[in-house]
Design a protein around this motif. Structure first.
Motif, PDB file in Angstrom:
ATOM      1  N   GLU A 165      58.629  55.093  28.713  1.00 35.46           N
ATOM      2  CA  GLU A 165      58.427  53.510  28.030  1.00 35.46           C
ATOM      3  C   GLU A 165      57.126  53.100  27.596  1.00 35.46           C
ATOM      4  N   ALA A 166      56.353  53.711  28.378  1.00 36.83           N
ATOM      5  CA  ALA A 166      55.177  53.686  27.445  1.00 36.83           C
ATOM      6  C   ALA A 166      54.348  54.043  26.249  1.00 36.83           C
ATOM      7  N   GLY A 167      54.644  55.601  26.118  1.00 39.45           N
ATOM      8  CA  GLY A 167      54.664  56.218  25.342  1.00 39.45           C
ATOM      9  C   GLY A 167      55.614  55.785  24.104  1.00 39.45           C
ATOM     10  N   GLN A 168      57.045  54.856  24.750  1.00 39.96           N
ATOM     11  CA  GLN A 168      57.434  54.479  23.246  1.00 39.96           C
ATOM     12  C   GLN A 168      56.770  53.435  22.578  1.00 39.96           C
ATOM     13  N   THR A 169      56.411  52.954  23.697  1.00 39.27           N
ATOM     14  CA  THR A 169      55.507  51.550  22.946  1.00 39.27           C
ATOM     15  C   THR A 169      54.406  51.443  22.021  1.00 39.27           C
ATOM     16  N   ILE A 170      53.977  52.692  22.368  1.00 38.98           N
ATOM     17  CA  ILE A 170      52.258  52.829  22.035  1.00 38.98           C
ATOM     18  C   ILE A 170      52.510  53.607  20.596  1.00 38.98           C
ATOM     19  N   GLY A 171      53.749  54.197  20.279  1.00 44.59           N
ATOM     20  CA  GLY A 171      54.194  54.688  19.207  1.00 44.59           C
ATOM     21  C   GLY A 171      54.494  56.300  19.294  1.00 44.59           C
ATOM     22  N   LEU A 172      54.510  56.993  19.928  1.00 45.23           N
ATOM     23  CA  LEU A 172      54.424  58.132  20.318  1.00 45.23           C
ATOM     24  C   LEU A 172      56.260  58.794  19.899  1.00 45.23           C
TER      25      LEU A 172
END
Lengths: 248, 254
Positions: free
Chosen positions: B154-161
C-alpha cells in the motif's frame, strides 16, 4: 478537470466487506484549505472512508471525486488521484530495507522522474521540516516510532501532494512520542495544507480542525466546527463517545 | 566441520573395505593401475554435465516460477486460476514420466505444429527438470512475497509506484531473504533428480556409472563411488546454503 474548488466530494458512498456494511450512504465535501478531523469508536468506518479516498479500498456504491477526478477502476485516474494525495498510515509503513533518504527519494525518482540529486535535495529539505535531517542515512528500524512517523510524513511531502490523509497517525506510538508527530501535522495545518485526519487526539483536534466529523457504525452522525462539536454535540452517541475519551 | 567428518567417514569405509572384506574389488577404480585410472576419469567426467544441467535447470525454474507465481497472487480470478492449475498439475506429474514425455512426446507435438526440432537429451532433461521444479519455486515465491506485510504494498502504491516498480524496489528486495534459502534447497533437489536424465541417454554421473557397470560388472564399488559423488556435491551446496542463511540473517539485524 483540474482546479476544482473542492478537494474531495463524496456522495452516497457505500462499502461492504462480505455481508458487513462498513460505510452507509456517506456524503461529505472537503473544500481545499480545510482541515477536517474524523473521530469515532473503532469499527465506525473512519479508516475505511479514508482508505477509499486513496483507493486502497474500492467503494461499492456512490461517487468519490478527488480534485475533479472521479475514482473508478480506471488505472490512470487512480494513479492521478494518488499523485495528489499524501497518505500517512497508523503503522508508518516505511520500507525497512531502504535508508531514510532512499525511502524519501524512491517515489520522486521512480514515479515522478526526478534526478537523484534533485530528489535528494528535496528529501533533505523535508527532513529538516520534520526536524530529523541527521537521520537520513539510518534504516527505519534504527529510529523511534515518533521519528519513523515523521519520516513517513516527509515521504509524502516529497511528492508535494495537494491534500493529505492521516489514518490514526499517532495510535501506534508511545505516549511521549505523540506530541512530536502532532506538532509536525499542526505545522502543516497552519501552513494551509488540506487534510483529513482520523484521530482520537482531541487536544490536537481543537487546535487544528476547521471541522469535526463524528462517525459511528459506518455513518456520519455529526459534522460541525470544533467549538460547537465539543460544547454541544447533537446526538447522544457522540456525547457518550466524547465523555469517554475526554475523561482521561 | 561436518563436511570433513563425513568425507573422513566415507574414506574410512573405502579403506576398510579394501583390506578386510573380499567382496570389495576396488581394483576397478584403483587410480594406481592404468585401467582403474581410466575408469575413474570416465566416472568423474560426469560431474561437468550434472552440474551444468542442474545450474541451467534451476535458473530456468527460478524465472518460470516467478512468472507463474505473480499472477497467482492477483486479485483477479482469471489471472489466479491458470497459475493455480499449472502448479497443481505440474506438481502431480512424477519426474520420470515428465522426462519421457518431453524427450519422446514433445518433438512429435512440435512437429505437428510445423516446428521441426529434435530435442537432445541435455535440453530434454533441462526442460523436464525446470518445469517440474518450477511448481515448487512458484510456491516458494508466493510464500516469500505474501510474508511481506500488506502495508508495504500500500505504501508503494500511495507514493505512485506501478505494480512492476513496487515489486522491483519494495517487495522483492524484502522477500528475497526469505526466498533464497528455500530456493537453494531446491537446487539440491534438482542435483539429485538430475540422475533421471541418465535414462534418456544424458552422459552425466549416473549414466556413466551405469555404463561402466555393464562393462566391468562391479556394481557395488561403482555405485558406492556414485553415491559419494552426489554426497560431495550436495554437501558443498548445503554448506553454501548455510552460509547464505547466516549472511541473510546478519543483514536483517543490520
Amino acid at each position: 478537470m483540474q482546479g476544482s474548488a473542492n478537494a474531495i466530494e463524496i456522495s452516497c458512498v457505500g462499502k461492504w466487506f462480505g455481508d458487513y456494511q462498513a460505510l452507509k450512504d456517506i456524503t461529505l465535501t472537503v473544500p481545499f484549505g480545510e482541515r477536517l478531523v474524523i473521530c469515532g469508536p473503532s469499527g465506525s468506518g473512519k479508516s475505511t472512508l479514508v482508505r477509499c479516498i486513496d483507493r486502497l479500498e474500492a467503494h461499492d456504491t456512490g461517487r468519490i471525486v478527488v480534485d475533479g477526478i472521479e475514482l473508478t477502476n480506471d488505472a490512470a485516474s487512480i494513479a492521478q488521484v494518488r499523485s495528489e494525495i499524501g497518505m500517512v498510515f497508523q503503522q508508518f509503513n516505511l520500507f525497512p530495507h531502504l535508508t531514510v533518504l532512499e525511502n524519501l527519494t524512491l517515489g520522486p525518482i521512480k514515479a515522478r522522474g526526478l534526478s537523484r540529486p534533485e530528489a535528494e535535495a528535496r528529501a533533505m529539505h523535508y527532513l529538516e521540516r520534520v526536524h530529523i535531517p541527521e537521520q537520513a542515512d539510518k534504516k527505519p528500524g534504527q529510529l523511534s516510532g515518533g521519528q519513523q512517523q515523521r519520516v513517513a510524513i516527509a515521504r509524502c511531502l516529497c511528492l508535494e501532494p495537494k491534500l493529505m490523509l492521516f489514518d490514526e497517525p499517532t495510535s501506534a506510538l508511545d505516549p511521549e512520542m505523540i506530541a512530536e508527530v502532532l506538532d509536525v501535522i499542526l505545522d502543516l495545518a497552519v501552513e494551509g495544507m488540506t487534510m483529513v485526519v482520523v484521530t482520537h487526539e482531541m487536544g490536537f483536534a481543537r487546535k487544528a480542525a476547521d471541522r469535526m466529523v463524528f462517525m459511528d457504525k459506518g455513518e456520519i452522525l455529526e459534522s460541525a466546527p470544533p467549538e460547537e462539536f465539543f460544547t454541544a454535540p447533537k446526538t447522544a452517541r457522540c456525547r457518550k463517545f466524547l465523555n469517554q475519551i475526554l475523561q482521561h | 566441520m561436518r563436511l570433513k567428518t563425513l568425507i573422513l567417514l566415507s574414506l574410512t569405509l573405502f579403506i576398510a573395505g579394501c583390506g578386510q572384506l573380499n567382496v570389495w574389488g576396488w581394483y576397478v577404480i584403483d587410480p594406481r593401475t592404468p585401467a582403474g585410472w581410466i575408469n575413474i576419469k570416465f566416472l568423474l567426467g560426469g560431474f561437468g554435465s550434472t552440474i551444468l544441467l542442474s545450474l541451467i535447470a534451476v535458473s530456468l525454474s527460478m524465472v518460470l516460477g516467478l512468472i507463474v507465481a505473480l499472477p497467482g497472487m492477483s486479485s483477479r480470478r482469471w489471472l489466479r486460476i491458470p497459475s493455480r492449475v499449472y502448479i497443481e498439475l505440474v506438481r502431480a506429474v512424477p519426474l520420470l514420466p515428465m522426462l519421457f514425455w518431453v524427450f519422446y512426446g514433445l518433438p512429435v507435438v512440435l512437429k505437428s505444429m510445423g516446428i521441426n526440432i529434435s530435442i537432445d537429451p541435455f535440453w530434454g532433461a533441462i526442460i523436464a527438470l525446470a518445469v517440474s521444479d518450477s511448481a515448487f519455486t512458484a510456491e516458494i515465491y508466493r510464500a516469500g512475497i505474501q510474508s511481506i506485510p500488506k502495508g508495504q504494498v500500500e505504501a508503494g502504491q500511495t507514493i505512485g509506484l506501478t505494480y512492476a516498480q513496487n515489486m522491483r524496489y519494495v517487495i522483492l528486495p524484502q522477500a528475497i531473504r526469505r526466498i533464497l534459502p528455500p530456493l537453494a534447497n531446491q537446487f539440491i533437489y534438482i542435483v539429485k533428480m538430475s540422475a533421471f536424465a541418465s535414462v534418456i541417454g544424458m552422459q552425466e554421473l549416473t549414466r556413466r556409472a551405469n555404463e561402466l557397470v555393464v562393462t566391468e560388472y562391479r556394481p557395488l564399488e561403482i555405485y558406492t563411488l556414485l553415491i559419494v559423488e552426489y554426497l560431495l556435491l550436495v554437501l558443498i551446496i548445503s554448506a553454501f546454503v548455510r552460509w547464505l542463511e547466516r549472511r541473510m540473517g546478519a543483514d536483517e539485524r543490520g
